[in-house]
Design a protein around this motif. Structure first.
Motif, mmCIF file in Angstrom:
data_model
loop_
_atom_site.group_PDB
_atom_site.id
_atom_site.type_symbol
_atom_site.label_atom_id
_atom_site.label_comp_id
_atom_site.label_asym_id
_atom_site.label_seq_id
_atom_site.Cartn_x
_atom_site.Cartn_y
_atom_site.Cartn_z
ATOM 1 N N VAL A 54 11.926 -8.430 -1.054
ATOM 2 C CA VAL A 54 11.344 -7.117 -1.341
ATOM 3 C C VAL A 54 10.453 -7.181 -2.580
ATOM 4 C CG1 VAL A 54 11.893 -4.749 -2.047
ATOM 5 C CG2 VAL A 54 13.152 -5.819 -0.180
ATOM 6 N N ARG A 55 10.863 -7.931 -3.598
ATOM 7 C CA ARG A 55 10.051 -8.043 -4.813
ATOM 8 C C ARG A 55 8.747 -8.774 -4.534
ATOM 9 N NH1 ARG A 55 14.651 -9.027 -9.605
ATOM 10 N NH2 ARG A 55 15.628 -6.976 -9.306
ATOM 11 N N LEU A 56 8.778 -9.764 -3.662
ATOM 12 C CA LEU A 56 7.548 -10.455 -3.285
ATOM 13 C C LEU A 56 6.631 -9.538 -2.474
ATOM 14 C CD1 LEU A 56 8.978 -13.945 -2.267
ATOM 15 C CD2 LEU A 56 7.473 -13.489 -4.205
ATOM 16 N N SER A 261 7.963 -2.146 3.386
ATOM 17 C CA SER A 261 8.441 -2.324 2.014
ATOM 18 C C SER A 261 7.418 -1.810 0.999
ATOM 19 C CB SER A 261 8.736 -3.809 1.738
ATOM 20 O OG SER A 261 9.844 -4.251 2.507
ATOM 21 N N ARG A 262 6.134 -2.033 1.277
ATOM 22 C CA ARG A 262 5.093 -1.523 0.376
ATOM 23 C C ARG A 262 5.133 0.001 0.318
ATOM 24 N NH1 ARG A 262 1.305 -5.572 -1.872
ATOM 25 N NH2 ARG A 262 -0.298 -3.975 -1.696
ATOM 26 N N MET A 263 5.334 0.626 1.470
ATOM 27 C CA MET A 263 5.384 2.090 1.522
ATOM 28 C C MET A 263 6.616 2.626 0.804
ATOM 29 S SD MET A 263 4.237 2.675 5.494
ATOM 30 C CE MET A 263 4.240 4.471 5.376
ATOM 31 N N GLN A 264 7.742 1.955 0.992
ATOM 32 C CA GLN A 264 8.998 2.486 0.481
ATOM 33 C C GLN A 264 9.238 2.191 -0.992
ATOM 34 O OE1 GLN A 264 11.979 0.969 3.279
ATOM 35 N NE2 GLN A 264 11.838 2.865 4.442
ATOM 36 N N THR A 265 8.422 1.332 -1.597
ATOM 37 C CA THR A 265 8.590 1.048 -3.024
ATOM 38 C C THR A 265 7.598 1.821 -3.882
ATOM 39 O OG1 THR A 265 7.219 -0.932 -2.717
ATOM 40 C CG2 THR A 265 9.602 -1.239 -2.716
ATOM 41 N N GLU A 266 6.842 2.736 -3.287
ATOM 42 C CA GLU A 266 5.965 3.598 -4.068
ATOM 43 C C GLU A 266 6.810 4.521 -4.956
ATOM 44 O OE1 GLU A 266 2.303 4.209 -0.879
ATOM 45 O OE2 GLU A 266 3.992 5.597 -0.907
#
Length: 325
Positions: A54-56, A261-266
């Motif tokens: 997820v961090r990557l 993951s990009r969407m959910q880490t906003e």
């Protein structure tokens, strides 16, 4: 793996239908219980790798990237947060793993029973193509349950910025913030990515396991003519089939998971008053900036952790089924 409880004539009487219903309910309860246990065990194995993934995936669009690769991400994460930092936010994923795995096995069996009852005679096994379709239906159902849990998980896994003065939010704080800013529908932000990943991934997961299992059984039957079709495989063959299934699940539809993951880490409040970024918008932006390589960032470590995790899930599930028939 389809449950066959229809050995009675087609014209059934009510006293016969009742025991069948009880048997189906009993099997459904076993699917939920065994799947939950297997899912929790698999999550403990894979979670540190999932945190790195997820961090990557969630690195900012601008260059240079924060991490040069999985090993660098591991090093930085261990230096900054320690080993237990890789397990940050595991409470929601443990619940999610139990829910995901149990719902996958449960809905997979239900889909098989429906197809068996409507398309084929009860004594004829479903072909591999039908089992793959059952896996896709199972994944579609599971995605609806999984998106809110993964939303909280992803936000917990992303590290705070070095200059941030805010304390790390707790799961309940995140839940309250999401609801306050985006309402109930906000918990399904990234649903399209989860749906694509789960439908395609579950089809590959069950299809991979069923095909490898069938190949092993065929090899054994060639040298053992009296072997029954439902005879269980040795544990190492079950684990190998599960490992292949896990890698198939993650590799084939990995770009959908990256976009999700990009969407959910906003940041929760970043888009207040503006239209939220869609799955297609985020996917186009990621492709324009990083190409195919960006879509598969973290895929290697994901496939690496999915092999032992999926092997453990299937072996525990099959072992429990054998121990409690």
């Amino acid at each position: 793996m389809a449950m066959d409880t229809r050995d009675t004539p087609l014209l059934q009487t009510e006293p016969i239908a009742i025991p069948q219903t009880k048997q189906q309910a009993k099997q459904a309860a076993k699917d939920i219980a065994f799947g939950s246990i297997a899912g929790v065990a698999g999550k403990f194995v894979e979670y540190p790798f999932d945190t790195v993934k997820v961090r990557l995936q969630s690195q900012p669009d601008h260059l240079p990237l924060r991490y040069t690769g999985p090993l660098d991400c591991f090093r930085q994460s261990l230096r900054r947060d320690g080993f237990f930092g890789l397990y940050r936010g595991i409470s929601a994923p443990l619940f999610g793993a139990a829910l995901e795995t149990s719902s996958l096995f449960f809905s997979y069996r239900i889909a098989q029973d429906i197809l068996q009852a409507t398309l084929l005679p009860s004594t004829e096994p479903l072909p591999l193509t039908a089992l793959i379709g059952c896996g896709a239906m199972s994944g579609a159902f599971t995605s609806l349950l999984l998106t809110p849990i993964e939303l909280i998980k992803c936000k917990m896994q992303v590290p705070l910025e070095a200059h941030s003065s805010h304390p790390r939010p707790r799961p309940l704080t995140l839940i309250a913030s999401i609801y306050r800013h985006h309402g109930l529908i906000g918990f399904w932000h990234g649903q399209m990515g989860t749906l694509i990943r789960e439908m395609g991934g579950s089809a590959a997961w069950f299809g991979g396991y069923e095909s490898v299992t069938a190949a092993f059984k065929s090899m054994r039957q060639q040298g053992q003519a009296t072997m029954e079709d439902d005879a269980s495989l040795p544990i190492y063959q079950q684990m190998f089939a599960g490992a292949i299934a896990g890698m198939s699940y993650n590799f084939l539809f990995y770009p959908a998971d990256t976009i999700k993951s990009r969407m959910q880490t906003e940041e929760v409040g970043n888009l207040v008053g503006r239209e939220r970024r869609t799955f297609l918008f985020v996917g186009r932006a990621l492709w324009a900036q990083h190409g195919l390589k960006g879509m598969y960032r973290g895929c290697g470590i994901t496939c690496l952790r999915s092999a032992p995790s999926s092997a453990l899930i299937f072996s525990i599930y099959e072992g429990l089924k054998k121990a409690f028939p």
